[in-house]
Scaffold this motif. Structure first.
Motif, mmCIF file in Angstrom:
data_model
loop_
_atom_site.group_PDB
_atom_site.id
_atom_site.type_symbol
_atom_site.label_atom_id
_atom_site.label_comp_id
_atom_site.label_asym_id
_atom_site.label_seq_id
_atom_site.Cartn_x
_atom_site.Cartn_y
_atom_site.Cartn_z
ATOM 1 N N GLU A 1 42.262 34.101 35.952
ATOM 2 C CA GLU A 1 42.349 34.711 37.279
ATOM 3 C C GLU A 1 42.885 36.129 37.131
ATOM 4 O O GLU A 1 43.961 36.346 36.579
ATOM 5 N N TYR B 1 37.761 35.952 39.001
ATOM 6 C CA TYR B 1 37.998 35.327 37.699
ATOM 7 C C TYR B 1 37.220 36.050 36.606
ATOM 8 O O TYR B 1 36.103 36.532 36.841
ATOM 9 N N ASP C 1 34.920 34.511 43.669
ATOM 10 C CA ASP C 1 34.852 33.140 44.174
ATOM 11 C C ASP C 1 34.549 33.123 45.675
ATOM 12 O O ASP C 1 35.382 32.745 46.500
#
Length: 298
Positions: free
Chosen positions: A109, A115, A129
């Motif tokens: 992360e 990520y 995400d």
């Protein structure tokens, strides 16, 4: 310049099996087409190698509307040394994030809902995400530069890209040929750019008639042209014309005639099977193991 469009980034890969797993199963891309070649490419698509090689195009959709990856594999070369030149590709796909977690693919992360995943070979992919858009999920390619002002001049004044965002703190500039396309982000790293042996190439399309003009501008400005305008033949497919440039930091840039490339880049429904067959037929790993040798490191 709006007729110019971003196409793909060329990666050298040493392990097709692990690489296919990453692009297909983690990122969720499709195999758009796969081709095998007995000798090196006139435009050095596979790097400075003369032997047998393969090219696999992977993406979330056809290259007409998506930025994709070109994976070049040189038989007998098992690894390439990474430089500091390629800083990553950013794409938006919560599905890719969940795929990585499900498959145990390492994720780090690095920001809010962001990520970092490493493709085989060490290439960085940044996964946002969020729900994958209906349009192209690939947002930008980030390249390192040693003098941001000089590079922006090259890409904007000589190649016609528009400057879309500047971030003085991060020393980055976001550029592109259109709002709906994958963007190019340049980041000033403050040191010389090292391309090592894993160096890639970014490709763009333009109307065929613009290719001689692009080459002429670079000659006039005394810029590097590693491969002057040349025709590339693919048996049974369209012949395309390309010119390969190099920016002030040595990043290779391919411009290809759009009309013929749209025919050449049509999705092959057999691409997936062709890649799987090529990997199954490639006994080079077994040969090297049997003879107690290691594949070459470029």
């Amino acid at each position: 310049m709006s007729l110019r469009r971003a196409l793909h980034f060329v990666f050298k890969v040493g392990d097709r099996g692990k690489t296919a797993t990453f692009y297909r199963d983690v990122l969720g891309m499709k195999i758009l087409r796969h081709e095998e070649f007995e000798e090196g490419c006139k435009a050095t698509c596979n790097g400075p190698y003369d032997g047998k090689w393969s090219k696999t195009m992977v993406g979330f959709g056809p290259e007409d509307g998506h930025f994709v990856a070109e994976l070049t594999y040189n038989y007998g070369v098992g690894e390439y040394r990474l430089g500091n030149d390629f800083l990553g590709i950013t794409l938006q796909s919560s599905k890719a994030v969940s795929n990585a977690k499900r498959l145990g693919w390492p994720l780090k992360e690095v920001g809010e809902a962001l990520y970092l995943a490493e493709a085989p070979g060490g290439y960085h992919f940044y996964l946002l995400d969020k729900e994958q858009p209906q349009s192209d999920p690939v947002q930008k390619v980030t390249l390192a530069v040693s003098d941001l002002q000089r590079s922006v001049h090259y890409w904007s004044s000589l190649l016609g890209m528009s400057v879309m965002e500047k971030d003085e703190t991060k020393k980055t500039v976001l550029m592109g040929f259109g709002e709906s396309q994958c963007k190019l982000e340049l980041r000033d790293i403050g040191v010389a750019v090292d391309h090592a042996t894993a160096f890639g190439r970014v490709a763009f399309a333009c109307p065929r008639e613009q290719l001689p003009d692009i080459e002429a501008v670079m000659k006039k400005e005394n810029q590097k042209i590693p491969t002057p305008l040349v025709s590339l033949d693919t048996p049974g497919k369209a012949t395309v014309e390309v010119v390969i440039l190099a920016d002030p930091d040595g990043h290779e840039i391919c411009f290809v005639g759009d009309e013929a490339f749209r025919q050449l880049s049509m999705m092959d429904p057999n691409g997936n099977d062709l890649l799987d067959k090529a990997m199954a037929d490639d006994k080079s790993d077994e040969w090297f193991a049997k003879h107690k040798k290691q594949k070459a490191a470029a």
